[in-house]
Motif scaffolding. Structure first.
Motif, PDB file in Angstrom:
ATOM      1  N   PHE A 108       0.816  -1.214   0.000  1.00  0.00           N
ATOM      2  CA  PHE A 108       0.000   0.000   0.000  1.00  0.00           C
ATOM      3  C   PHE A 108       0.849   1.264   0.000  1.00  0.00           C
ATOM      4  CE2 PHE A 108      -0.789  -2.904   3.568  1.00  0.00           C
ATOM      5  CZ  PHE A 108       0.147  -2.468   4.483  1.00  0.00           C
ATOM      6  N   VAL A 109       2.093   1.148   0.478  1.00  0.00           N
ATOM      7  CA  VAL A 109       3.005   2.291   0.407  1.00  0.00           C
ATOM      8  C   VAL A 109       3.306   2.602  -1.061  1.00  0.00           C
ATOM      9  CG1 VAL A 109       5.269   3.169   1.045  1.00  0.00           C
ATOM     10  CG2 VAL A 109       4.013   1.670   2.618  1.00  0.00           C
ATOM     11  N   GLN A 110       3.657   1.579  -1.808  1.00  0.00           N
ATOM     12  CA  GLN A 110       4.026   1.777  -3.201  1.00  0.00           C
ATOM     13  C   GLN A 110       2.808   2.119  -4.060  1.00  0.00           C
ATOM     14  OE1 GLN A 110       7.308  -0.227  -4.824  1.00  0.00           O
ATOM     15  NE2 GLN A 110       7.548  -1.614  -3.080  1.00  0.00           N
ATOM     16  N   TRP A 111       1.659   1.545  -3.749  1.00  0.00           N
ATOM     17  CA  TRP A 111       0.452   1.902  -4.504  1.00  0.00           C
ATOM     18  C   TRP A 111       0.139   3.388  -4.331  1.00  0.00           C
ATOM     19  CZ3 TRP A 111      -2.569  -2.705  -1.994  1.00  0.00           C
ATOM     20  CH2 TRP A 111      -2.082  -3.911  -2.519  1.00  0.00           C
ATOM     21  N   ILE A 116      -1.273   7.964  -6.281  1.00  0.00           N
ATOM     22  CA  ILE A 116      -1.735   9.223  -5.669  1.00  0.00           C
ATOM     23  C   ILE A 116      -0.642  10.273  -5.793  1.00  0.00           C
ATOM     24  CG2 ILE A 116      -2.699  10.320  -3.630  1.00  0.00           C
ATOM     25  CD1 ILE A 116      -3.603   7.589  -2.643  1.00  0.00           C
ATOM     26  N   SER A 117       0.422  10.134  -5.011  1.00  0.00           N
ATOM     27  CA  SER A 117       1.563  11.046  -5.116  1.00  0.00           C
ATOM     28  C   SER A 117       2.689  10.525  -4.233  1.00  0.00           C
ATOM     29  CB  SER A 117       1.183  12.460  -4.679  1.00  0.00           C
ATOM     30  OG  SER A 117       1.080  12.542  -3.272  1.00  0.00           O
ATOM     31  N   PRO A 118       3.943  10.871  -4.538  1.00  0.00           N
ATOM     32  CA  PRO A 118       5.054  10.442  -3.684  1.00  0.00           C
ATOM     33  C   PRO A 118       4.903  10.919  -2.239  1.00  0.00           C
ATOM     34  CG  PRO A 118       5.882  11.221  -5.792  1.00  0.00           C
ATOM     35  CD  PRO A 118       4.418  11.563  -5.754  1.00  0.00           C
ATOM     36  N   CYS A 411      -6.195   5.603   2.293  1.00  0.00           N
ATOM     37  CA  CYS A 411      -5.270   5.704   1.164  1.00  0.00           C
ATOM     38  C   CYS A 411      -5.314   4.455   0.286  1.00  0.00           C
ATOM     39  CB  CYS A 411      -3.848   5.945   1.668  1.00  0.00           C
ATOM     40  SG  CYS A 411      -3.610   7.617   2.350  1.00  0.00           S
ATOM     41  N   ILE A 412      -5.560   3.292   0.874  1.00  0.00           N
ATOM     42  CA  ILE A 412      -5.707   2.074   0.071  1.00  0.00           C
ATOM     43  C   ILE A 412      -6.925   2.195  -0.845  1.00  0.00           C
ATOM     44  CG2 ILE A 412      -6.278  -0.381   0.181  1.00  0.00           C
ATOM     45  CD1 ILE A 412      -4.538  -0.494   2.745  1.00  0.00           C
ATOM     46  N   CYS A 413      -8.053   2.640  -0.288  1.00  0.00           N
ATOM     47  CA  CYS A 413      -9.266   2.804  -1.095  1.00  0.00           C
ATOM     48  C   CYS A 413      -9.059   3.856  -2.182  1.00  0.00           C
ATOM     49  CB  CYS A 413     -10.445   3.201  -0.202  1.00  0.00           C
ATOM     50  SG  CYS A 413     -11.002   1.904   0.930  1.00  0.00           S
ATOM     51  N   LEU A 414      -8.393   4.962  -1.813  1.00  0.00           N
ATOM     52  CA  LEU A 414      -8.133   6.011  -2.797  1.00  0.00           C
ATOM     53  C   LEU A 414      -7.172   5.518  -3.880  1.00  0.00           C
ATOM     54  CD1 LEU A 414      -8.575   8.917  -3.677  1.00  0.00           C
ATOM     55  CD2 LEU A 414      -6.732   9.606  -2.123  1.00  0.00           C
ATOM     56  N   TRP A 450     -15.922   6.585   5.158  1.00  0.00           N
ATOM     57  CA  TRP A 450     -15.999   6.270   6.584  1.00  0.00           C
ATOM     58  C   TRP A 450     -14.669   6.502   7.295  1.00  0.00           C
ATOM     59  CZ3 TRP A 450     -19.723   6.338   9.822  1.00  0.00           C
ATOM     60  CH2 TRP A 450     -21.022   6.065   9.394  1.00  0.00           C
ATOM     61  N   CYS A 451     -13.572   6.304   6.602  1.00  0.00           N
ATOM     62  CA  CYS A 451     -12.276   6.621   7.220  1.00  0.00           C
ATOM     63  C   CYS A 451     -12.195   8.104   7.562  1.00  0.00           C
ATOM     64  CB  CYS A 451     -11.138   6.231   6.275  1.00  0.00           C
ATOM     65  SG  CYS A 451     -10.831   4.452   6.185  1.00  0.00           S
TER      66      CYS A 451
END
Length: 540
Positions: A108-111, A116-118, A411-414, A450-451
């Motif tokens: 999820f860090v790399q996704w 999204i953005s660095p 952030c995972i969902c986004l 919800w987050c």
């Protein structure tokens, strides 16, 4: 048969490309997302499924349910686990689709970095690592509470030291050994929950030696002990209890066949959520009063509500077995947190967001530097329990972890929504995805919204705490995670600069991707029905 995972194989835009002369612009293959690492693919479908199952079954459920029951009441804890369960279910489906396509370290860090953005990727990575070592500290202090059920003659610091070393041993051994330990502990936890649910129904119906029929007595008397604010106060513990299921994404990088393993793990989520959390919380509420003094955090013996239920019913043997299962669960969750923290540091290092020392693993696939840092800090924090109430330490740690978790889930969902957007923008077909979730896009939107709502709700509770008045100490103790996230994010923004969002047209969709042969099994093999399907989802 699997083709490869290496970056140079960016030669088609589809796992089912039929024209070998169609090639992706080689400029899209220049970014190192860390798809090639020293990690070894030693874990199977069985390991991934059981790690996903066991990683979210620890102190949050067995002990944290006590504070939730006291603060919120039976209806609040039941509804809290239902809501948190829908969020985990949404996040897991987003993970499933991305992890099959991009099974990279610290997934999820790399996704987040790619889609999204660095700056967001940097923040997610460090927030998750903070959460992992805090969880280790929380689980170690939980060990002390559990073992005090049998004896309080051993000093708190001694218990913490002993089991800190046990967790270090589990993680420093071969990766395959870690996987087998988690399979055994998860099997024990899952099997025991059946005993808990059935026996609690019997106890509530009046079938225990020392207990009259209870039924829904506590629900009828006081479903919400502290109204709406009490319900909100339950949510951080529910989120903390369910955090960890996303570790399946980290394990994917060390799994032999993610296309087969990950959909099976995702497919079993509804069973895990309903059995462990929804039915488990319901079982507590029909057997234990929210005002029982022996509950964890109360004035009495400071026990798990599951243990208290058996004690009140006169079932001493089951109380001892229950405490032993809780002990196994806590050790398991702590060791998984060490695993997750080390892989997160490895992913950050491959993205040049952490020192290069964390990017390497030894010949057996162990990221020694990352493990050492995670386990050392997590174990050190656990000693806060020596001079402070275990319930107070638990509440503090769980609040901090739940906020990091909510940020990560969001952030995972986004990332999933942005990945699909980039996929469509670049003219790719959905049929080119090696595995597709039927929940897109609604589940990802549900989890993301919800987050955000719960992060805002936690701000409200931090300013106006339950049973307290507004003060700076409680605010920072409960909300410092968000402060850290904001500071880290804007620090990263100053460093990376650039646009707030990556351009969907420029996203490298093939560099970190794993390609699969057309005939590679993606659905988990021959279809099963009935009991066979259920058992396959759980134990494979």
């Amino acid at each position: 048969m699997e083709i490869s995972t290496s970056i140079p194989q960016c030669e088609s835009s589809s796992s089912q490309e039929t024209d070998p002369e169609k090639a992706v612009d080689p400029r899209l293959c220049t970014t190192d997302h860390g798809a090639d690492t020293d990690l070894q693919r030693m874990l199977s479908t069985r390991h991934l499924t059981m790690i996903a199952l066991g990683s979210s079954i620890g102190m949050g459920l067995w002990l944290g349910s006590a504070t939730s029951l006291q603060n919120g009441g039976p209806a609040a804890i039941f509804l809290g686990y239902i809501l948190a369960g829908t969020m985990v279910w949404s996040v897991s489906h987003a993970i499933g689709e991305m992890a099959v396509l991009y099974p990279v370290p610290s997934a999820f860090v790399q996704w987040s970095n790619i889609f999204i953005s660095p700056s967001v990727g940097f923040t997610v990575g460090w927030a998750y690592w903070f959460g992992y070592f805090i969880t280790i500290a929380n689980e170690l202090q939980g060990v002390v509470t559990v073992l005090n059920f049998w004896t309080d003659a051993v000093p708190t610091a001694a218990w913490i030291t002993i089991f800190w070393l046990v967790i270090v041993l589990i993680n420093m051994w071969a990766v395959k050994f870690f996987g087998e330990v988690e399979v055994v502990s998860s099997t024990i936890k899952f099997s025991w929950i059946f005993v808990v649910i059935i026996s609690f129904i019997v106890v509530s119906a009046g079938g225990a030696p020392d207990e009259d029929p209870i039924g829904f007595r506590y629900w009828n008397a006081e479903p919400f002990t502290n109204g709406f604010k009490g319900f909100l106060s339950v949510m951080p513990t529910c989120v903390f209890a369910m955090s960890g299921s996303e570790n399946a994404a980290l394990v994917a990088a060390e799994t032999q066949n993610p296309r087969k393993s990950i959909p099976r793990a995702v497919g079993s989520i509804w069973l895990r959520l309903s059995l462990f959390y929804v039915l488990g919380s319901l079982a507590i509420t029909i057997t234990v009063s929210p005002h029982d003094p022996n509950l964890f955090g109360g004035d009495g013996q400071n026990n798990s509500p599951f243990v208290v239920a058996y004690q009140n019913a006169g079932l001493a043997i089951l109380a001892h077995i229950m405490n032993a299962v809780i002990f196994i669960s806590i050790i398991s969750t702590a060791s998984i947190s060490g695993y997750g923290g080390s892989r997160t540091l490895m992913g950050l290092s491959h993205l040049n967001m952490a020192p290069k020392i964390f990017s390497h693993a030894d010949e057996t696939g162990r990221p020694i530097a990352g493990l050492s840092a995670t386990l050392l800090i997590g174990g050190g924090l656990a000693y806060l329990n020596v001079n402070t109430s275990s319930a107070d330490v638990f509440s503090w740690f769980s609040n901090l972890t739940s906020l990091f978790t909510l940020f990560g889930w969001g952030c995972i969902c986004l990332s999933h929504l942005r990945m699909r957007h980039a996929w469509k923008t670049q003219g790719r077909c959905e049929s080119d995805l090696p595995w597709r979730t039927w929940t897109y896009p609604y589940a990802s939107y549900w989890g993301l919204v919800w987050c955000v709502i719960l992060i805002l709700a936690e701000f409200y509770l931090s300013v106006w705490p339950l049973h307290g008045t507004p003060n700076a100490r409680d605010f920072f103790a409960n909300y410092v995670s968000v402060v850290v996230i904001v500071v880290v994010y804007f620090g990263a923004r100053c460093w990376y600069r650039g646009p707030w969002w990556v351009d969907a047209r420029m996203v490298d969709l093939d560099g970190p991707r794993r390609f699969y042969a057309d005939d590679q099994e993606g659905g988990g093999g021959k279809k099963k029905t009935g009991l066979g399907r259920v058992l396959g989802w759980v134990f494979m």
